[in-house]
Write an enzyme that holds these catalytic residues in place. Structure first.
Site, PDB file in Angstrom:
ATOM      1  N   LYS A 120     -20.032 -23.248  18.252  1.00 18.00           N
ATOM      2  CA  LYS A 120     -21.137 -23.914  18.948  1.00 18.00           C
ATOM      3  C   LYS A 120     -21.564 -25.206  18.260  1.00 18.00           C
ATOM      4  CE  LYS A 120     -24.028 -20.434  18.725  1.00 18.00           C
ATOM      5  NZ  LYS A 120     -23.162 -19.414  18.081  1.00 18.00           N
ATOM      6  N   ASN A 143     -30.094 -24.612  18.236  1.00 18.64           N
ATOM      7  CA  ASN A 143     -29.646 -23.749  17.158  1.00 18.64           C
ATOM      8  C   ASN A 143     -28.957 -24.502  16.030  1.00 18.64           C
ATOM      9  OD1 ASN A 143     -29.335 -20.861  16.338  1.00 18.64           O
ATOM     10  ND2 ASN A 143     -27.157 -21.367  16.419  1.00 18.64           N
ATOM     11  N   HIS A 189     -23.793  -9.989  16.135  1.00 26.52           N
ATOM     12  CA  HIS A 189     -25.229  -9.730  16.288  1.00 26.52           C
ATOM     13  C   HIS A 189     -25.507  -8.397  16.973  1.00 26.52           C
ATOM     14  CE1 HIS A 189     -25.751 -13.778  14.933  1.00 26.52           C
ATOM     15  NE2 HIS A 189     -25.253 -14.322  16.017  1.00 26.52           N
TER      16      HIS A 189
END
Length: 430
Positions: A120, A143, A189
């Site tokens: 990302k 982020n 996660h």
């Protein structure tokens, strides 16, 4: 900072006062909102004391609030604020949702949202670099560590490029991206989701928020992302573009974008830039001149014909594997605080490893794994010693790479500190 009249006279509670939380408080206060703020740490609360009301949202009546804004770091699946906000009928949102609500009061612009398990940050920074190369006003945030509300608004025609974690998407409901990107999906996660399917569903929500005029750009190099692309195609919410790393051949002109994972990042970024109207020659120029991000396959120097690469951000074997795929002869520095007792994801690329140099708590365990695979290993213990050991053994044309496949907390504050120590050790070689 980004402010908006849509928040004037409204009342919000902000839970968590790290970077995004502080930016949220500042933007809401500047927009004329009434703000209650809280953080467990006294030093964090001190940064807003006297400007916002200090009160724990769990200890006050939330009825009448327009929203509770939580940091992406708050595990909402099990945090009591979720039930508290639901009971009061108040939406639980994040700073990206505030940006989405503010969009109609900003100069005309477009938004690119980029998500995925890996890649990302690089793709976000690469899209931004290509747009800047083409002369398009652009800002990146989210982020990647730059709270979008802290940035000054772009002029008309600008493009906001947002890196979006699943946590941020969970707290967002109205972000209609002009271009939404999914790079890949793999298990991650899972402490924050009931199962892998829940994590994948979080990524999928980015496309459900799009208008029919938006573009959905989805990688199809893994089965889950391919299934998401098929679903988006059936829903018809955005104009679908599929892409694959297999569309890339020669990467030799991209010094900061080596390896199959970066091939995927480049194809994604090129698709985005093309959809935003950037000419092909400018896309090529931007990719070739991209400098890279710190601690992510970062070329920190070359000494006596040996390249030194800082990939400190690789904190698990899955993240390290594509780094090993990027170069044919690697003196691999690995170890730290282990997240597992195996390196299975890296095994397909052991033929790229000239030797291993282990550090930290995982040192002995990883040394045993590599020796069992027939690789020479030096148990260096510390990062500084590992750099010296690897530099002494490496030959011209080979690479010394820190890609630890471990967390850093046994010997360093964080992965950034570890990467900085690697750079300092390389510089000290003389």
């Amino acid at each position: 900072m980004i402010t908006s009249s849509v928040f004037s006279g409204k009342k919000y509670a902000v839970l968590g006062l790290a970077r995004s939380g502080l930016a949220t408080v500042d933007a809401l206060l500047a927009s004329g909102a009434d703000v209650v703020a809280w953080d467990e740490k006294e030093e964090a609360r001190a940064k807003v004391e006297g400007r916002a009301t200090l009160a724990d949202p769990l200890a006050i009546d939330l009825k009448g609030f327009d929203g509770v804004i939580v940091s992406p770091g708050v595990p909402i699946i099990r945090h009591p604020i979720r039930a508290k906000a639901t009971e009061a009928g108040v939406p639980l949102i994040g700073d990206i949702e505030l940006f989405a609500l503010a969009r109609r009061t900003l100069p005309p612009h477009r938004v690119v949202g980029i998500t995925g398990t890996n890649g990302k940050s690089t793709t976000t920074a690469l899209v931004t670099h290509i747009l800047e190369t083409a002369g398009v006003p652009t800002l990146m945030g989210g982020n990647i560590g730059l709270p979008i509300l802290s940035r000054d608004p772009l002029p008309a025609g600008g493009v906001y490029v947002l890196e979006l974690s699943s946590y941020q998407i969970d707290l967002t409901y109205n972000l209609a991206c002009d271009v939404a990107v999914l790079l890949n999906v793999s298990p991650d996660h899972l402490d924050r989701y009931p199962d892998f399917e829940g994590y994948a569903a979080s990524k999928t929500r980015l496309f459900g928020m799009q208008n029919i005029s938006g573009y959905a750009v989805i990688g199809v190099d893994d089965e889950v992302s391919t299934a998401i692309a098929d679903m988006v195609d059936r829903l018809g919410r955005g104009q679908l573009r599929r892409f694959s790393r297999r569309q890339v051949g020669d990467q030799s002109n991209w010094p900061s974008l080596q390896g199959p994972h970066n091939a995927q990042n480049v194809v994604a970024a090129a698709n985005v830039a093309h959809l935003l109207g950037v000419p092909g020659d400018k896309i090529d120029q931007g990719v070739a001149s991209y400098p890279g991000l710190p601690h992510r396959m970062e070329r920190v120097g070359e000494k006596n014909g040996v390249l030194f690469v800082n990939d400190s951000k690789a904190t698990n074997a899955m993240s390290t594997a594509p780094a090993l795929a990027a170069y044919p002869k690697i003196h691999w520095i690995l170890g730290g605080l282990p997240k597992s007792d195996e390196l299975n994801d890296c095994a397909p690329y052991y033929d790229h490893v000239a030797a291993g140099y282990t550090i930290g708590e995982a040192g002995q365990m990883f040394a045993r794994i590599l020796r069992d695979a027939g690789k020479p290993v030096t148990e260096s213990g510390t990062l500084e010693q590992a750099v010296k050991d690897a530099a002494a053994a490496a030959k011209p044309g080979e690479v010394v790479m820190l890609s630890p496949a471990c967390a850093s907390f046994d010997q360093f504050r964080d992965f950034e500190a570890r990467g900085d120590a690697f750079r300092a050790a390389v510089e000290a070689l003389g």
